[in-house]
Motif scaffolding. Structure first.
Motif, PDB file in Angstrom:
ATOM      1  N   LEU A  17       0.703  -1.204   0.082  1.00 48.92           N
ATOM      2  CA  LEU A  17       0.014   0.088   0.143  1.00 48.92           C
ATOM      3  C   LEU A  17       0.845   1.451  -0.010  1.00 48.92           C
ATOM      4  O   LEU A  17       0.535   2.133  -0.669  1.00 48.92           O
ATOM      5  N   ILE A  18       1.952   1.268   0.828  1.00 48.91           N
ATOM      6  CA  ILE A  18       3.058   2.468   0.711  1.00 48.91           C
ATOM      7  C   ILE A  18       3.513   2.578  -0.746  1.00 48.91           C
ATOM      8  O   ILE A  18       3.519   3.857  -1.240  1.00 48.91           O
ATOM      9  N   SER A  19       3.809   1.558  -1.369  1.00 47.10           N
ATOM     10  CA  SER A  19       4.321   1.546  -2.644  1.00 47.10           C
ATOM     11  C   SER A  19       3.386   1.882  -3.774  1.00 47.10           C
ATOM     12  O   SER A  19       3.528   2.938  -4.481  1.00 47.10           O
ATOM     13  N   VAL A  20       2.100   1.681  -3.750  1.00 46.27           N
ATOM     14  CA  VAL A  20       1.077   2.114  -4.433  1.00 46.27           C
ATOM     15  C   VAL A  20       1.115   3.800  -4.158  1.00 46.27           C
ATOM     16  O   VAL A  20       0.637   4.446  -5.374  1.00 46.27           O
ATOM     17  N   HIS A  21       0.977   3.992  -2.800  1.00 42.33           N
ATOM     18  CA  HIS A  21       0.591   5.429  -2.583  1.00 42.33           C
ATOM     19  C   HIS A  21       1.577   6.208  -3.359  1.00 42.33           C
ATOM     20  O   HIS A  21       1.670   7.422  -3.681  1.00 42.33           O
ATOM     21  N   GLN A  22       3.066   6.006  -3.131  1.00 38.85           N
ATOM     22  CA  GLN A  22       4.059   6.772  -3.439  1.00 38.85           C
ATOM     23  C   GLN A  22       4.116   6.811  -4.976  1.00 38.85           C
ATOM     24  O   GLN A  22       4.421   7.759  -5.751  1.00 38.85           O
ATOM     25  N   ASP A  23       3.885   5.739  -5.785  1.00 36.63           N
ATOM     26  CA  ASP A  23       3.456   5.768  -7.068  1.00 36.63           C
ATOM     27  C   ASP A  23       2.746   6.777  -7.610  1.00 36.63           C
ATOM     28  O   ASP A  23       2.815   7.302  -8.554  1.00 36.63           O
ATOM     29  N   LEU A  24       1.351   6.651  -6.952  1.00 34.40           N
ATOM     30  CA  LEU A  24       0.427   7.422  -7.484  1.00 34.40           C
ATOM     31  C   LEU A  24       0.673   9.034  -7.052  1.00 34.40           C
ATOM     32  O   LEU A  24       0.036   9.922  -7.852  1.00 34.40           O
ATOM     33  N   THR A  25       1.253   9.450  -5.998  1.00 32.80           N
ATOM     34  CA  THR A  25       1.299  10.677  -5.728  1.00 32.80           C
ATOM     35  C   THR A  25       2.465  11.242  -6.226  1.00 32.80           C
ATOM     36  O   THR A  25       2.591  12.540  -6.695  1.00 32.80           O
ATOM     37  N   VAL A  26       3.798  10.603  -6.190  1.00 34.25           N
ATOM     38  CA  VAL A  26       5.008  11.167  -6.650  1.00 34.25           C
ATOM     39  C   VAL A  26       5.449  10.733  -7.982  1.00 34.25           C
ATOM     40  O   VAL A  26       5.766  11.433  -9.183  1.00 34.25           O
ATOM     41  N   GLY A  27       4.979   9.319  -8.334  1.00 33.61           N
ATOM     42  CA  GLY A  27       5.330   8.523  -9.436  1.00 33.61           C
ATOM     43  C   GLY A  27       6.888   8.442  -9.825  1.00 33.61           C
ATOM     44  O   GLY A  27       7.557   8.531  -8.839  1.00 33.61           O
ATOM     45  N   THR A  28       6.984   7.775 -10.934  1.00 31.31           N
ATOM     46  CA  THR A  28       8.448   7.505 -11.359  1.00 31.31           C
ATOM     47  C   THR A  28       8.639   8.232 -12.429  1.00 31.31           C
ATOM     48  O   THR A  28       8.095   8.215 -13.350  1.00 31.31           O
ATOM     49  N   PRO A  29       9.726   9.214 -12.540  1.00 34.92           N
ATOM     50  CA  PRO A  29      10.121   9.786 -13.833  1.00 34.92           C
ATOM     51  C   PRO A  29      10.214   8.620 -14.856  1.00 34.92           C
ATOM     52  O   PRO A  29      11.154   7.562 -14.716  1.00 34.92           O
ATOM     53  N   LEU A  30       9.878   8.864 -15.943  1.00 31.80           N
ATOM     54  CA  LEU A  30      10.321   7.988 -17.167  1.00 31.80           C
ATOM     55  C   LEU A  30      11.482   8.071 -17.885  1.00 31.80           C
ATOM     56  O   LEU A  30      11.998   7.325 -18.395  1.00 31.80           O
ATOM     57  N   ASN A  31      12.167   9.338 -17.450  1.00 32.65           N
ATOM     58  CA  ASN A  31      13.638   9.694 -18.244  1.00 32.65           C
ATOM     59  C   ASN A  31      14.309  10.264 -17.235  1.00 32.65           C
ATOM     60  O   ASN A  31      14.225  11.655 -17.180  1.00 32.65           O
TER      61      ASN A  31
END
Length: 108
Positions: A17-31
């Motif tokens: 759940l922490i991982s999903v929250h982090q991905d949805l709020t901050v995201g991962t830079p594509l490049n």
């Protein structure tokens, strides 16, 4: 033994759940390539040539497009610019762009 399994299961669920929250709020830079931020590539899609630009304070879609197309300022059609911007950035309203975000802008 059963309590250890429950503890591991709860730990896994919390981390997930922490991982999903982090991905949805901050995201991962594509490049993460710094060279691409300094010299963004010009791309052509569906007869629209565009470039990825990071917005600054006070920038508008029209001011950025005019800056990118200095030679063709007299030939620019505002409604076409807004339509192309919407096509390149689905779900983004041209009047509500945010400072520091990257958007695709048409080149003419």
């Amino acid at each position: 033994m059963n309590s250890i399994k429950k503890l591991l299961l709860y730990t896994f669920i919390i981390l997930f759940l922490i991982s999903v929250h982090q991905d949805l709020t901050v995201g991962t830079p594509l490049n993460n390539n710094l060279d691409s931020q300094n010299n963004p590539p010009i791309v052509e899609q569906e007869n629209i040539t565009f470039i990825k630009v990071q917005t600054n304070t006070g920038d508008t879609v029209l001011s950025i497009v005019e800056e990118l197309n200095k030679q063709n300022n007299n030939d620019l059609d505002i409604s076409q610019i807004l339509d192309d911007f919407k096509a390149l950035n689905p779900g983004v309203e041209p009047l509500h762009i945010q400072t520091g975000e990257y958007y695709y802008f048409p080149l003419y």
